[in-house]
Motif scaffolding. Structure first.
Motif, short mmCIF file in Angstrom:
data_model
loop_
_atom_site.label_atom_id
_atom_site.label_comp_id
_atom_site.label_asym_id
_atom_site.label_seq_id
_atom_site.Cartn_x
_atom_site.Cartn_y
_atom_site.Cartn_z
N MET A 38 -44.72 -8.39 8.84
CA MET A 38 -44.57 -8.08 10.25
C MET A 38 -45.34 -6.81 10.30
SD MET A 38 -41.74 -9.22 13.03
CE MET A 38 -41.58 -10.78 13.05
N ASN A 39 -46.43 -6.28 10.29
CA ASN A 39 -47.01 -4.98 10.18
C ASN A 39 -45.96 -4.50 10.99
OD1 ASN A 39 -48.81 -6.25 8.44
ND2 ASN A 39 -50.17 -6.69 10.08
N PHE A 40 -44.85 -3.40 11.06
CA PHE A 40 -44.04 -2.54 11.03
C PHE A 40 -44.04 -1.40 10.02
CE2 PHE A 40 -42.72 -5.54 13.90
CZ PHE A 40 -43.07 -5.20 15.00
N GLU A 41 -44.24 0.46 10.16
CA GLU A 41 -43.58 0.95 9.58
C GLU A 41 -42.56 1.41 8.85
OE1 GLU A 41 -44.87 5.95 9.05
OE2 GLU A 41 -45.17 4.73 10.89
N HIS A 42 -41.49 1.72 10.24
CA HIS A 42 -40.25 1.36 9.44
C HIS A 42 -39.29 -0.10 8.96
CE1 HIS A 42 -41.04 5.73 9.91
NE2 HIS A 42 -41.03 5.50 11.48
N MET A 43 -39.48 -1.14 8.35
CA MET A 43 -38.71 -1.97 7.99
C MET A 43 -37.42 -1.72 6.81
SD MET A 43 -41.49 -4.74 8.33
CE MET A 43 -40.63 -5.50 8.43
N THR A 58 -38.02 0.90 -0.38
CA THR A 58 -37.40 0.48 -1.92
C THR A 58 -37.80 0.08 -3.29
OG1 THR A 58 -35.36 0.73 -0.14
CG2 THR A 58 -34.73 -0.70 -2.48
N GLU A 59 -37.54 1.07 -4.17
CA GLU A 59 -38.50 -0.02 -5.14
C GLU A 59 -38.18 -0.92 -6.01
OE1 GLU A 59 -38.34 1.88 -10.40
OE2 GLU A 59 -36.81 2.92 -9.01
N THR A 83 -35.30 -8.51 -1.78
CA THR A 83 -35.30 -9.59 -0.56
C THR A 83 -35.66 -11.26 -1.34
OG1 THR A 83 -36.80 -7.33 0.26
CG2 THR A 83 -36.35 -10.36 1.23
N LEU A 84 -36.13 -11.20 -2.17
CA LEU A 84 -36.39 -12.68 -3.17
C LEU A 84 -34.73 -13.09 -3.47
CD1 LEU A 84 -39.38 -12.06 -5.26
CD2 LEU A 84 -39.17 -13.67 -3.26
N GLY A 85 -34.27 -12.11 -3.88
CA GLY A 85 -32.56 -12.79 -4.29
C GLY A 85 -31.67 -12.98 -3.44
#
Length: 301
Positions: free
Chosen positions: A264-269, A274-275, A281-283
């Motif tokens: 989704m194209n939201f600014e605050h996620m 985060t670096e 997320t993949l983990g």
């Protein structure tokens, strides 16, 4: 003329007529005083077995099993698996009429040459009847062998399903047509008791008739059972495929949801800035798949 005297003694004459012509029928009608309607029955390709008696003429219409079936391979009726053998028993004479080279005729004409004693028309008719029934005995054995081969292909080999079901259908169709002929044949088998043969000989004919009927009834039951088992096995294979697809769906449903959420194209996620957010997320996705696999394994899915 197609008339052939196969056997002739002082008290017995066997006349055979193969592929009779109109001239042959006119001669037979004139000489033996046979009703033209009975002679017409010998021409009808699809006529079912029967017995008729008129004056001194006893008429047996039999159907002998033939192999292979017609060149077209069709199994639409009794004429595709059998051919007629018409037998007229008169005083001191037996007349056989057929349109093909019936094995029963050619086998017995060779056997009769080796006989050391004279034989009567009634006994010739009896021997031909036994050979007609034997033709079904041979067919039942052949079909049962084919059925066993198909059973092996179904359970032990990876054969094409369409090919197997076609073979099963042909056996089922053949068995049904043969059984129909044999059931109707009781109309002429029972009338052999009026011929000049012993009770033991008549009983032997009846037993042979019952045996071949029993064989085809058993064959019909077996092929029906195998068709049911084949369909059940095909359904089981389809269920296995669906089960496998469902399992993979369970694995990928959660991670598909996460991927869709992060798409989704939201600014605050979360983890967007985060670096190592992408790897985190993949983990999480991999962890969900592993947990799902362990859970499915314990549930024996």
């Amino acid at each position: 003329m197609a008339l052939d005297i196969i056997y002739q003694t002082e008290g017995c004459e066997w006349i055979d007529c193969e592929s009779a012509t109109a001239e042959d029928f006119a001669y037979l009608k004139e000489r033996f005083k046979i009703n033209p309607l009975l002679l017409e029955d010998t021409i009808d390709v699809n006529h079912l077995p029967k017995y008729e008696e008129e004056a001194n003429v006893k008429f047996f219409l039999m159907r002998e099993n033939i192999r292979p079936e017609t060149k077209s391979g069709t199994l639409n009726g009794t004429s595709d698996i059998s051919t007629k053998l018409s037998i007229f028993v008169l005083d001191g004479t037996i007349l056989t009429i057929h349109r093909m080279k019936n094995p029963s005729i050619y086998e017995f004409r060779e056997e009769i040459k080796k006989l050391k004693t004279e034989i009567t028309p009634d006994l010739i008719a009896l021997n031909l009847a036994l050979k007609v029934l034997n033709s079904y005995d041979k067919e039942s054995v052949l079909l049962m062998d084919k059925l066993e081969q198909i059973e092996t292909d179904i359970f032990l080999r990876d054969s094409k399903e369409n090919h197997l079901i076609t073979r099963l259908y042909r056996i089922k169709r053949k068995a049904g047509l043969n059984l129909k002929i044999l059931n109707v044949s009781s109309s002429w088998v029972n009338y052999f008791r009026f011929l000049d043969i012993s009770h033991a000989q008549y009983t032997d004919l009846q037993d042979k008739h019952k045996d071949v009927i029993s064989d085809f009834e058993h064959l019909t039951a077996e092929v029906n059972n195998l068709i049911s088992m084949f369909i059940a096995l095909s359904d089981q294979k389809a269920n296995q495929v669906m089960k496998l697809l469902a399992i993979y769906s369970v694995y990928f449903l959660p991670i598909t949801f996460i991927a869709g959420l992060y798409g989704m194209n939201f600014e605050h996620m979360p983890e967007l800035r985060t670096e190592y957010g992408y790897y985190i997320t993949l983990g999480i996705m991999a962890l969900i798949v592993i947990i799902t696999f362990i859970y499915s394994k314990r549930k024996k899915w």
